[in-house]
Design an enzyme around this catalytic site. Structure first.
Site, short mmCIF file in Angstrom:
data_model
loop_
_atom_site.label_atom_id
_atom_site.label_comp_id
_atom_site.label_asym_id
_atom_site.label_seq_id
_atom_site.Cartn_x
_atom_site.Cartn_y
_atom_site.Cartn_z
NE ARG A 1 -4.02 -2.00 2.02
CZ ARG A 1 -3.77 -3.09 2.75
NH1 ARG A 1 -2.75 -3.14 3.56
NH2 ARG A 1 -4.59 -4.13 2.65
CE LYS B 1 0.06 14.07 -14.40
NZ LYS B 1 -0.24 14.36 -15.82
CD GLU C 1 8.08 17.00 -22.89
OE1 GLU C 1 7.45 18.03 -22.58
OE2 GLU C 1 7.54 15.99 -23.40
CE LYS D 1 5.87 17.84 -14.52
NZ LYS D 1 5.91 16.57 -15.19
CD GLU E 1 -2.96 16.53 -15.31
OE1 GLU E 1 -3.19 15.37 -14.94
OE2 GLU E 1 -2.22 16.80 -16.27
NE ARG F 1 1.04 17.93 -13.02
CZ ARG F 1 1.52 17.07 -12.15
NH1 ARG F 1 1.13 17.13 -10.89
NH2 ARG F 1 2.37 16.15 -12.51
CG ASN G 1 -1.63 18.59 -22.32
OD1 ASN G 1 -0.78 17.71 -22.21
ND2 ASN G 1 -2.87 18.37 -22.68
CG HIS H 1 2.31 17.39 -24.60
ND1 HIS H 1 3.28 18.36 -24.62
CD2 HIS H 1 2.88 16.30 -24.03
CE1 HIS H 1 4.39 17.88 -24.06
NE2 HIS H 1 4.17 16.62 -23.70
CG HIS I 1 -1.44 12.17 -27.45
ND1 HIS I 1 -2.79 11.88 -27.36
CD2 HIS I 1 -0.79 11.04 -27.08
CE1 HIS I 1 -2.94 10.63 -26.95
NE2 HIS I 1 -1.74 10.09 -26.76
CG HIS J 1 6.59 12.17 -25.75
ND1 HIS J 1 5.23 12.29 -25.88
CD2 HIS J 1 6.96 13.12 -24.84
CE1 HIS J 1 4.78 13.26 -25.09
NE2 HIS J 1 5.81 13.78 -24.45
N1 LIG Z 1 5.58 10.65 -14.75
C1 LIG Z 1 5.53 11.71 -15.51
O1 LIG Z 1 5.09 12.79 -15.10
C2 LIG Z 1 6.04 11.64 -16.91
C3 LIG Z 1 6.23 12.80 -17.65
C4 LIG Z 1 6.77 12.69 -18.92
C5 LIG Z 1 7.08 11.45 -19.44
N2 LIG Z 1 6.89 10.34 -18.71
C6 LIG Z 1 7.23 9.02 -19.23
O2 LIG Z 1 8.63 8.97 -19.41
C7 LIG Z 1 8.92 7.99 -20.41
C8 LIG Z 1 9.97 8.55 -21.34
O3 LIG Z 1 11.13 8.85 -20.59
P1 LIG Z 1 12.57 8.83 -21.28
O4 LIG Z 1 12.55 9.65 -22.49
O5 LIG Z 1 13.55 9.11 -20.21
O6 LIG Z 1 12.66 7.33 -21.79
P2 LIG Z 1 13.49 6.06 -21.30
O7 LIG Z 1 13.38 5.89 -19.85
O8 LIG Z 1 13.09 4.97 -22.17
O9 LIG Z 1 15.00 6.50 -21.63
C9 LIG Z 1 15.38 6.68 -22.96
C10 LIG Z 1 16.56 5.76 -23.33
O10 LIG Z 1 17.76 6.29 -22.78
C11 LIG Z 1 18.42 5.32 -21.97
N3 LIG Z 1 19.10 6.09 -20.93
C12 LIG Z 1 18.54 6.83 -19.95
N4 LIG Z 1 19.48 7.48 -19.26
C13 LIG Z 1 20.67 7.15 -19.80
C14 LIG Z 1 22.02 7.52 -19.54
N5 LIG Z 1 22.32 8.42 -18.60
N6 LIG Z 1 22.99 6.96 -20.29
C15 LIG Z 1 22.68 6.11 -21.29
N7 LIG Z 1 21.43 5.74 -21.60
C16 LIG Z 1 20.43 6.25 -20.87
C17 LIG Z 1 17.32 4.39 -21.54
O11 LIG Z 1 17.84 3.12 -21.22
C18 LIG Z 1 16.44 4.35 -22.77
O12 LIG Z 1 16.98 3.46 -23.71
C19 LIG Z 1 7.62 7.67 -21.09
O13 LIG Z 1 7.18 6.40 -20.69
C20 LIG Z 1 6.65 8.72 -20.58
O14 LIG Z 1 5.33 8.28 -20.51
C21 LIG Z 1 6.37 10.41 -17.46
ZN LIG Z 2 5.69 15.34 -22.99
#
Ligand SMILES: NC(=O)c1ccc[n+]([C@@H]2O[C@H](COP(=O)([O-])OP(=O)(O)OC[C@H]3O[C@@H](n4cnc5c(N)ncnc54)[C@H](O)[C@@H]3O)[C@@H](O)[C@H]2O)c1
Ligand SMILES: [Zn+2]
Length: 508
Positions: A276, A298, A340, A375, A385, A389, A393, A396, A400, A412
């Site tokens: 939990r 999130k 971003e 942010k 949100e 917030r 977007n 987006h 999207h 993305h």
């Molecule tokens: N929680 C939230 O508020 C929020 C906001 C925006 C995006 N997201 C989510 O985040 C995800 C995208 O995140 P991302 O772009 O970081 O993708 P990711 O986590 O897939 O990382 C991108 C790639 O880079 C590699 N990588 C990361 N750091 C590295 C480093 N220092 N050295 C070498 N390789 C590295 C990872 O292994 C991966 O292959 C999506 O799933 C999206 O939905 C969440």
């Molecule tokens: Zn985004």
């Protein structure tokens, strides 16, 4: 973490380096001195054999001091000309580039002394030509320190300020964000300092584990995920929970996520639901995760029907962002994060936007802190949100739609970059923004190697896809549109013809 001081001849790398090492109580290495020591020949003698011979021996000695350590190294002015050496040094060391304009350098150099490349009768023109040919190189390092009109001691103080970690608080989420160089290596003591004393489990992915784990020096049980969005599934949460149990994690325990947004979203959601809810710490390693995904609480996973459909608000108590982690991030992933960053600058930090326009460079500790702070301010004002917030977007809605139409083959960040351009054009068409805003946004996006058009996409399909965005209210598509750099208008309803026009403007 080693600190490498770099910059043009005469900028004061050795003088500053010696003082900095003294203040930080670190070993000081002057690379030219070390070359003389290792080879028994002066720099001048090496140059007699030609610059190439010197650069080869310089690169070897440079690599020797780039290994794990806490040195302060003053580099020769041409030491990072070679891309391979540069890549190796910047991968896990901090490079600080000292700057001064020509006149200052000339006066500091005097007669050129031991520096063979500018030891001619006409130092100003030799040095001037060198500055022009190396401008792009010197400009490329995120940390830049202006040295003109500053004493060496003052330059050292400026460097020390960059080395100091910054803390940003999000009280309503009980989340603290610490940004600082070398924090990855200090993670374990840092967690203790922040009250983590129960069992810890580290979650990462295999790319990050290969790139960064050697620097972590952590002795925690570690779970390594398969990289990529495909891991964001419910089955992975169940698997993690079992592994948590097997590792002895209990209610007093802490989950540490080390990785990009994918690792953070999965590990955070697992932490939100395991017994939990247990505490977690997020150590973002991608640019996107540092400035966006790690901030705001999130967490979640995808369903076959769509992204992020299952999740929870569960903010990590602590976010630890070490800019040096970005040194191993693939170029395209960095660019994706820049989308971003540009969005954050556009919606809430005109000074950052102007710096991006002016310098075409991002990644200093101040840059990262500024992008995170946009942010932070927005989620602090609206943690769950309900209003402000929504500004996040920006870009987006059409972004999207592009992801959907491409069947999620488009990254993305790339989709958002194009979406920002399309939506800015719509803002101009609606008279919300003055003409020229979209062109400015487009120019910045191009500068950071992001696309501004989508290729062969049907604009009507794209328009239709905007109407299925999960963030629409009562069936009407609501856009967040830029009114000016630093200001957005939320909840804009646009006629289908208007949306079509902006979609059509970004397809090839
Ligand atoms: N929680 C939230 O508020 C929020 C906001 C925006 C995006 N997201 C989510 O985040 C995800 C995208 O995140 P991302 O772009 O970081 O993708 P990711 O986590 O897939 O990382 C991108 C790639 O880079 C590699 N990588 C990361 N750091 C590295 C480093 N220092 N050295 C070498 N390789 C590295 C990872 O292994 C991966 O292959 C999506 O799933 C999206 O939905 C969440
Ligand atoms: Zn985004």
């Amino acid at each position: 973490v080693n600190i490498f001081l770099y910059g043009p001849p005469g900028v004061g790398k050795s003088t500053v380096g010696r003082i900095l090492a003294g203040r930080l109580q670190r070993e000081f290495v002057d690379l030219d001195d070390l070359i003389v020591q290792r080879t028994g020949r002066t720099i001048g003698a090496w140059f007699c054999d030609g610059e190439a011979a010197f650069r080869a021996v310089e690169a070897t000695v440079c690599r020797e001091v780039a290994g794990p350590g806490n040195r302060v190294v003053a580099l020769g002015a041409g030491a990072l000309l070679d891309p391979a050496t540069r890549a190796e040094i910047t991968r896990d060391n901090l490079v600080v580039c000292l700057r001064a304009e020509l006149a200052t350098l000339v006066s500091r150099l005097g007669d050129g002394g031991a520096r063979p490349l500018v030891a001619t009768a006409d130092v100003p023109s030799a040095l001037g030509a060198l500055l022009v040919s190396r401008a792009a190189l010197y400009d490329s390092f995120p940390e830049q320190i202006e040295t003109a009109a500053r004493t060496a001691g003052a330059v050292v103080s400026a460097i020390e300020a960059r080395l100091r970690p910054r803390t940003l608080a999000i009280p309503r989420l009980r989340q603290n964000v610490v940004v600082g160089y070398g924090l990855l290596e200090q993670l374990q003591p840092m967690l203790v300092e922040h009250g983590v004393n129960g069992p810890v489990v580290l979650v990462t992915d295999s790319h990050v584990a290969d790139a960064l784990r050697p620097r972590l020096l952590a002795a925690w049980p570690t779970i390594v995920l398969t990289p990529g969005e495909g891991s964001k599934r419910m089955g992975e949460i169940e698997r993690l929970a079992s592994r948590f149990l097997a590792s002895g994690l209990d209610r007093q325990g802490t989950v540490v996520a080390l990785g990009g947004g994918v690792v953070g979203d999965i590990a955070g959601f697992a932490a939100a639901t395991f017994m939990r809810g247990v505490a977690w710490v997020n150590v973002p390693t991608s640019l996107l995760a540092m400035v966006d995904a790690s901030i705001g609480g999130k967490t979640g996973v995808d369903l076959p029907e769509g992204k992020n459909l299952l999740g929870a608000f569960h903010a990590p108590a602590l976010v630890v962002a070490d800019p040096l982690a970005l040194g191993t991030l693939p170029r395209q992933e960095f660019a994706a994060g820049m989308a971003e960053v540009i969005k954050h600058a556009l919606i809430g930090d005109p000074a950052l936007f102007e710096a991006l326009e002016r310098n075409g460079r991002f990644g200093s500790i101040d840059d990262l802190t500024a992008a995170i702070d946009v942010k932070r301010r927005i989620v602090e004002a609206d943690p769950f949100e309900r209003g402000e917030r929504e500004a996040l977007n920006a870009g987006h809605t059409i972004g999207h739609a592009l992801e959907v139409v491409s069947g999620y083959t488009m990254r993305h960040g790339e989709a958002i970059a194009i979406g920002l351009v399309a939506e800015a054009r719509m803002a101009e068409d609606l008279g919300l923004a003055a003409p020229g805003l979209a062109a400015r946004i487009e120019a910045v996006i191009r500068r950071f190697e992001l696309p501004v058009s989508a290729g062969d996409v049907d604009p009507e399909a794209l328009r239709r896809a905007t109407t299925s965005d999960k963030k629409r209210a009562n069936g009407a598509v609501r856009f967040v549109l830029p009114a000016a750099i630093g200001r957005v208008v939320r909840g804009v309803r646009a006629e289908p013809a208007m949306v079509y026009k902006s979609c059509a403007s970004i397809v090839a």
